[in-house]
Design a protein around this motif. Structure first.
Motif: not given
Length: 170
Positions: A24, A27-28, A30-34, A36, A38-39
């Motif tokens: 958790d 994941d949080a 990885a999504k909070a990065c700018t 993200p 994943s990109s």
């Protein structure tokens, strides 16, 4: 430091002290990065630090990379501050094409784990070796040359694996 913080420059718990992966929290993070994580694909660098407990690893990372890992308060007493592996994104690297992930590893030789429990130390050091582009090894200057005081058995393991993984075969 709460691993639930949504800022990528705030530390997020990646691996608990018992070796459990923090899904958790990662994941949080990885999504909070700018942008993200994943990109960004493989367009990131990772820096990790290992070394004895209370040797200033978190402080060094905070000063160099602008992270906010929890630091030991020597006035309260020397004790374990970092448990497991924590990750943060360096806010000092502002180039939009560069993402630098910073990993803070639990210190080795901590009395909280006891002298015989080196399994997590080895696993976290090998994890850092596998994922980091740069592995910083922080040592006390007075421990250099000492068999166990400098973490020599752990360093030997890391260097042997490094040679096996990255030494070109003839």
């Amino acid at each position: 430091m709460s691993s639930q913080s949504m800022s990528p420059s705030s530390p997020h718990h990646l691996i608990q002290g018992d070796g459990t992966f923090c899904m958790d929290s990662s994941d949080a993070f990885a999504k909070a990065c700018t942008p993200p994580l994943s990109s960004v694909g493989l367009q990131y660098s990772a820096v990790a630090i290992m070394g004895p407990q209370s040797s200033g690893k978190s402080t060094l990372l905070n000063k160099v990379f602008g992270t906010s890992f929890v630091e030991m308060d020597a006035q309260v007493g020397r004790s374990q501050t970092t448990k497991g592996v924590w990750v943060s994104k360096s806010p000092r690297i502002t180039d939009s094409n560069a993402t630098v992930l910073v990993l803070d590893l639990e210190g080795s030789d901590g009395r909280e784990r006891g002298e015989d429990d080196t399994n997590f130390e080895k696993q976290s050091a090998l994890f850092a070796l596998a994922v980091a582009d740069v592995l910083l090894i922080n040592l006390w200057c007075h421990d250099i040359g000492r068999e166990h005081g400098s973490g020599k058995p752990l360093l030997r393991t890391v260097m042997q694996v490094n040679l096996r993984l990255f030494n070109p075969r003839k």
